[in-house]
Design a protein around this motif. Sequence first.
Motif, short mmCIF file in Angstrom:
data_model
loop_
_atom_site.label_atom_id
_atom_site.label_comp_id
_atom_site.label_asym_id
_atom_site.label_seq_id
_atom_site.Cartn_x
_atom_site.Cartn_y
_atom_site.Cartn_z
N THR A 53 56.33 31.65 47.27
CA THR A 53 55.32 31.84 48.31
C THR A 53 54.18 31.64 47.68
O THR A 53 53.67 31.79 46.46
CB THR A 53 55.65 33.02 49.11
N ASP A 54 53.09 31.92 48.63
CA ASP A 54 51.72 32.16 48.28
C ASP A 54 51.49 33.71 47.69
O ASP A 54 50.39 33.88 47.02
CB ASP A 54 50.74 31.99 49.38
N ASP A 55 52.56 34.62 47.56
CA ASP A 55 52.27 35.96 47.20
C ASP A 55 52.96 35.91 45.69
O ASP A 55 54.24 36.26 46.00
CB ASP A 55 52.71 36.92 48.28
N PRO A 56 52.43 35.85 44.69
CA PRO A 56 52.94 35.94 43.51
C PRO A 56 53.72 37.23 43.09
O PRO A 56 54.74 37.50 42.20
CB PRO A 56 51.87 36.03 42.19
N ALA A 57 53.45 38.42 43.75
CA ALA A 57 54.29 39.27 43.83
C ALA A 57 55.50 39.57 44.38
O ALA A 57 56.46 40.33 44.52
CB ALA A 57 53.40 40.66 44.52
N GLY A 58 55.76 38.51 45.28
CA GLY A 58 57.12 38.37 45.95
C GLY A 58 58.07 37.66 44.93
O GLY A 58 58.37 37.98 43.86
N ARG A 86 42.19 32.27 40.84
CA ARG A 86 42.54 33.14 41.60
C ARG A 86 43.97 32.75 42.42
O ARG A 86 43.85 31.41 42.98
CB ARG A 86 41.81 33.87 42.64
N LEU A 87 44.90 33.32 42.71
CA LEU A 87 46.04 32.85 43.42
C LEU A 87 46.11 33.00 44.52
O LEU A 87 44.95 33.41 45.22
CB LEU A 87 47.38 33.31 42.64
N ASP A 138 46.47 35.12 47.04
CA ASP A 138 46.41 36.26 47.73
C ASP A 138 44.80 36.83 47.35
O ASP A 138 44.64 37.93 47.35
CB ASP A 138 47.51 37.46 46.96
N GLY A 139 44.06 35.93 46.38
CA GLY A 139 42.86 36.27 46.17
C GLY A 139 42.65 37.17 44.57
O GLY A 139 41.96 37.29 44.41
N TYR A 140 43.90 37.31 44.03
CA TYR A 140 44.01 38.02 42.76
C TYR A 140 44.10 37.01 41.59
O TYR A 140 44.83 36.11 41.57
CB TYR A 140 45.07 39.00 42.63
N TRP A 141 43.46 37.47 40.40
CA TRP A 141 43.89 36.92 39.25
C TRP A 141 45.24 37.56 38.89
O TRP A 141 45.29 38.95 38.98
CB TRP A 141 42.81 36.88 37.95
N TYR A 142 46.03 36.91 37.97
CA TYR A 142 47.27 37.56 37.43
C TYR A 142 47.38 37.39 35.92
O TYR A 142 46.65 36.54 35.37
CB TYR A 142 48.47 36.99 38.18
N VAL A 143 47.91 38.46 35.26
CA VAL A 143 48.06 38.53 34.12
C VAL A 143 49.52 38.81 33.75
O VAL A 143 50.01 39.72 34.34
CB VAL A 143 47.40 39.44 32.89
N LEU A 144 50.55 37.80 33.03
CA LEU A 144 51.71 38.14 32.67
C LEU A 144 51.75 38.41 31.05
O LEU A 144 51.08 37.76 30.38
CB LEU A 144 52.61 36.87 33.00
#
Length: 327
Positions: A167-172, A71-72, A74-80
């Motif tokens: 940042t700590d937000d991968p959506a940023g 988990r990154l 923000d508490g989410y796992w991410y898939v690219l």
Amino acid sequence: MSEAGRADVVARAATAAMVFFRTGREQLFLALSDDALDPGRAPTFRAVRRGEPVYAPSAGTIRDPALSPHRLGDGYWYVLHTRLSGEGVSYNSATGPVLGFLRSRNLVDWEPVGTGMLAVGAVRFTHCWAPKWFVDRDDGIHVIFSAATGPDHAPTPFGFFEMHPLTDDPAGAWSPPRPLTGRLPVDRLDAYLVREDDGRYACVYKNRVTHTLELAHAPALHGPYAVTAAWDHWGLQEGPVLLRLADRRWRLFFDWPDNTPENYRFADSTGRDLAATRWLGPRGEWGLVDAGGQELRHGTIVALEADDAAVVRDAIAASDSVGGQPS
């Protein structure tokens, strides 16, 4: 917990998660294993949702899915993933300067991040394929991907590039892409990076000229890399993943497209130094349970800490109880 401490924990973890796509079903699939990191056993995986996808995009495809190593912030796992515009498009079709982008709190329920695409910040890229996450014990999370600038449907040399969230937000915001440099093949794909115990950066990848796997080392993340090993005696290979076993040796997973139906293989190292070790294998006497006889492609395998494994198993049980329909 530091990244080094986290790496030691997950190296001893009992559960591993694999995300993958299938030939003819370019969607997101999930499987779990209790022995993927066990040096004394051949790994076995069980596909969740009875082999159905955990995420099917409303448009376009999912190829080469890469799961974040934990988990990154923000508490989410991410898939690219490699995102093609539609089913049935050419393997060489251009993707533009974007990668597909999804997130989940439990690996079962997925949602697009924003538009579902991560712009890589280099408009000259016509193809962006095969991303992989990399945790550097010195400076955290990175993504390594393959990119090219050739026209659609044309033979296109690929190089490797690195990006990281700012940042700590991968959506940023993300950093601009930087190339990995060195004496690498002119055309290469499917890079997967790890750190050796002595601090060297090791990159295993597909040489697109020979269609086999090679290994390169560098003193720094961005290079310069030099080839230190090649596995050209194993047949056609692609989509490599390197994991630490519980005893700190390495297990290499990869696609073996010229040996269907045993199309996914693994080999274990005899030592910890990737450049010097011998390999036991490759072996392919294993596969997904309930996979429906469809070809597994480009798995990305991540070790789960015990608390995270419990979250995932609870989500699978809840999904099965309501019919397990894909998102």
